[in-house]
Scaffold this active site. Structure first.
Site, short mmCIF file in Angstrom:
data_model
loop_
_atom_site.label_atom_id
_atom_site.label_comp_id
_atom_site.label_asym_id
_atom_site.label_seq_id
_atom_site.Cartn_x
_atom_site.Cartn_y
_atom_site.Cartn_z
N HIS A 27 0.88 -1.17 0.00
CA HIS A 27 0.00 0.00 0.00
C HIS A 27 0.92 1.22 0.00
CE1 HIS A 27 -2.46 -2.93 2.34
NE2 HIS A 27 -3.50 -2.33 1.81
N GLU B 63 -9.09 -13.45 -1.85
CA GLU B 63 -8.38 -13.81 -0.62
C GLU B 63 -9.12 -14.94 0.09
OE1 GLU B 63 -6.81 -10.74 1.97
OE2 GLU B 63 -7.35 -11.94 3.72
N ASP C 205 2.38 1.84 3.36
CA ASP C 205 3.39 0.91 3.90
C ASP C 205 4.76 1.38 3.45
OD1 ASP C 205 1.14 -0.72 4.38
OD2 ASP C 205 1.43 -1.80 2.49
N GLU D 73 -10.72 -6.66 -4.78
CA GLU D 73 -10.55 -7.76 -3.82
C GLU D 73 -11.79 -7.86 -2.94
OE1 GLU D 73 -6.83 -7.76 -1.60
OE2 GLU D 73 -7.91 -8.61 0.12
N ASP E 200 -0.86 -12.50 1.97
CA ASP E 200 -1.47 -11.47 2.80
C ASP E 200 -1.77 -12.15 4.14
OD1 ASP E 200 -2.75 -9.40 3.95
OD2 ASP E 200 -4.24 -9.10 2.37
N HIS F 74 -11.20 -14.05 3.14
CA HIS F 74 -12.37 -13.22 2.84
C HIS F 74 -13.51 -14.08 2.30
CE1 HIS F 74 -9.70 -9.39 2.26
NE2 HIS F 74 -9.56 -9.96 3.43
N ASP G 155 -4.88 -13.70 -2.81
CA ASP G 155 -4.23 -13.41 -1.54
C ASP G 155 -4.27 -14.70 -0.74
OD1 ASP G 155 -3.50 -10.88 -2.13
OD2 ASP G 155 -4.68 -9.89 -0.56
N ASP H 56 -11.15 -11.95 10.44
CA ASP H 56 -10.13 -12.07 9.42
C ASP H 56 -8.78 -12.32 10.10
OD1 ASP H 56 -9.02 -11.82 6.91
OD2 ASP H 56 -9.08 -9.63 6.88
#
Ligand code: XLS
Ligand code: CA
Ligand code: CA
Length: 434
Positions: free
Chosen positions: A100, A266, A103, A231, A337, A269, A294, A305
């Site tokens: 990101h 992901e 980050d 996502e 992730d 998710h 992910d 999560d």
């Protein structure tokens, strides 16, 4: 500065090895179905959990003080995190990373200052990429941490907040292009609602669609050729998130005439949405929209999560079955992730977690390939639908029969012969190869 002292490049030692810092199954150059494992799996390390995370949770502060968390300024810390990231990728022989904007670079006190810091750090990343050969799988913008995004970014009821989201996406796209990123991800952490009756859902979704179209127009303008990905995630942090699951996102894209977006699925998710990981992958793949993955897992007893490293061989096998049968990941990859547990406080734990995840997917790949090529599974699946391959079944698929025609066929043929779904047989096939 070397952060992971005493750990060198992780070797492949094979299934019999007892060395925890060696791959038992991931052999980067081993060929399966014409491609190397490295080409099939396209692993990526994520910048956020591994280098920004400290183990903090809603009940307590971080438990880990990594050497890259210490520095005199936010920029010095960002540089250390960046160095540690490239060292990890190189030693793990992972070809990609993901980030990101926030980050990579701390936020400044204005849009301009944030952009300046981001560019400074991106230039440093480019040098690191050159030195190590590590590449960027995808970039994204963090549109959920800053309090200004408490009601979302592109779906915020306040236009001024939306503009800030746009500024971040523009800069993140520019930088992703500069770094040769192969994809750009939209994950709508706070794009959703907490209370339906202070929310104009229809209007917010229209804003999200318009926002995506503007991002695409900008990407075209700067010549960014990477793939756009949404996502899906059903909830957390919001009660309801607009990119709920694969099917919801596909419906959204269709109703707003957006054809330039694929999906980044992901595992955790999908399970939060009440599906299996494989289910959400299959829904995306069936629509020709499986973009990237992910790679993590949740906890069957927890409703949140947990972002754990993938270790479940059924999950990785089923995921790779979907991936292989749909023609592979293309420009996507398998991004970890995932975060080590709060009580995993050794630097070495970061390596062990990634090695475990890479081996789990390597086994999933090998097993899925054998199931496809050696077991009767594909044949079984084909036979199950054989009644549509010829005669009236085929005519029905071709749209050549009316409802009346079907009625007459039912009347003529009488009660159908019962045909078993053979679920246990297929479950056993999968087990035989795992
Ligand atoms: C959070 C998401 C996030 C996206 C990128 O749950 O997984 O990390 O992958 O913004
Ligand atoms: Ca994710
Ligand atoms: Ca997650």
């Amino acid at each position: 500065m070397e952060y992971f002292k005493g750990i060198g490049e992780i070797p492949f030692e094979g299934a019999k090895s007892k060395n925890p810092l060696a791959f038992k199954h991931y052999k980067a150059d081993e060929k399966i179905a014409g491609k190397t494992m490295k080409e099939h799996l396209r692993f990526a390390v994520c910048h956020w959990h591994t280098f920004c995370g400290t183990g903090a949770d809603p009940f307590g502060p971080g438990t880990r003080k990594y050497p890259w968390h210490v520095g005199k300024t936010a920029i010095e810390i960002a540089e250390k995190k960046q160095d540690a990231l490239f060292e990890l990728c190189s030693k793990l022989t992972v070809p990609y990373y993901c980030f990101h904007d926030r980050d990579l670079a701390p936020e400044g006190s204005s849009v301009q200052e944030s952009e300046d810091i981001l560019w400074k750090m991106a230039e440093r990343s480019k040098k690191k990429q050159k030195e190590t050969g590590v590449k960027l799988l995808w970039g994204t913008a963090n549109l959920f941490s800053n309090p200004r995004y408490m009601n979302g970014a592109s779906t915020n009821p306040d236009f001024d907040v939306l503009c800030h989201g746009a500024a971040q996406v523009k800069a993140a796209l520019d930088v992703t292009k500069f770094l040769g990123g192969e994809n750009y991800v939209f994950w709508g952490g706070r794009e959703g609602y907490d209370f339906l009756f202070n929310t104009d859902m229809k209007r917010e979704l229209a804003h999200f669609a318009q926002f995506l179209k503007l991002a695409k127009a900008h990407a075209d303008k700067i010549g960014f050729k990477g793939q756009f990905l949404i996502e899906p995630k059903p909830m957390e942090p919001t009660k309801h998130q607009y990119d709920f699951d694969s099917a919801t996102v596909l419906g959204f894209l269709k109703s707003h005439d957006i054809d330039f977006v694929k999906l980044n699925i992901e595992a955790n998710h999908a399970t939060l949405a009440g599906h299996t990981f494989a289910h959400d992958l299959q829904v995306a793949a069936d629509a020709g929209k499986l973009g990237s993955i992910d790679a993590n897992r949740g906890d069957a007893q927890n409703g949140w999560d947990t972002d754990q490293f993938p270790t479940n061989l059924y999950d990785t096998t089923e995921a790779m079955l979907v991936v292989l049968r749909s023609g592979g990941l293309g420009s996507g990859g398998l991004n970890f992730d995932a975060k080590v547990r709060r009580n995993s406080t050794d630097l070495e734990d970061i390596f062990l977690a990634h090695i475990g995840g890479m081996d789990a997917f390597a086994r999933g790949l090998k097993t899925a390939h054998r199931i496809i090529t050696e077991s009767p599974l594909q044949e079984q699946l084909k036979n199950r639908y054989a009644s549509y391959d010829k005669g009236d079944g085929k005519k029905f698929e071709q749209g050549k029969l009316t409802l009346e025609n079907l009625r007459d066929l039912a009347a003529k043929k009488g009660e159908p012969k019962q045909i078993s779904g053979k679920q246990e047989l297929i479950e056993n096939y999968i087990n035989d190869y795992i």
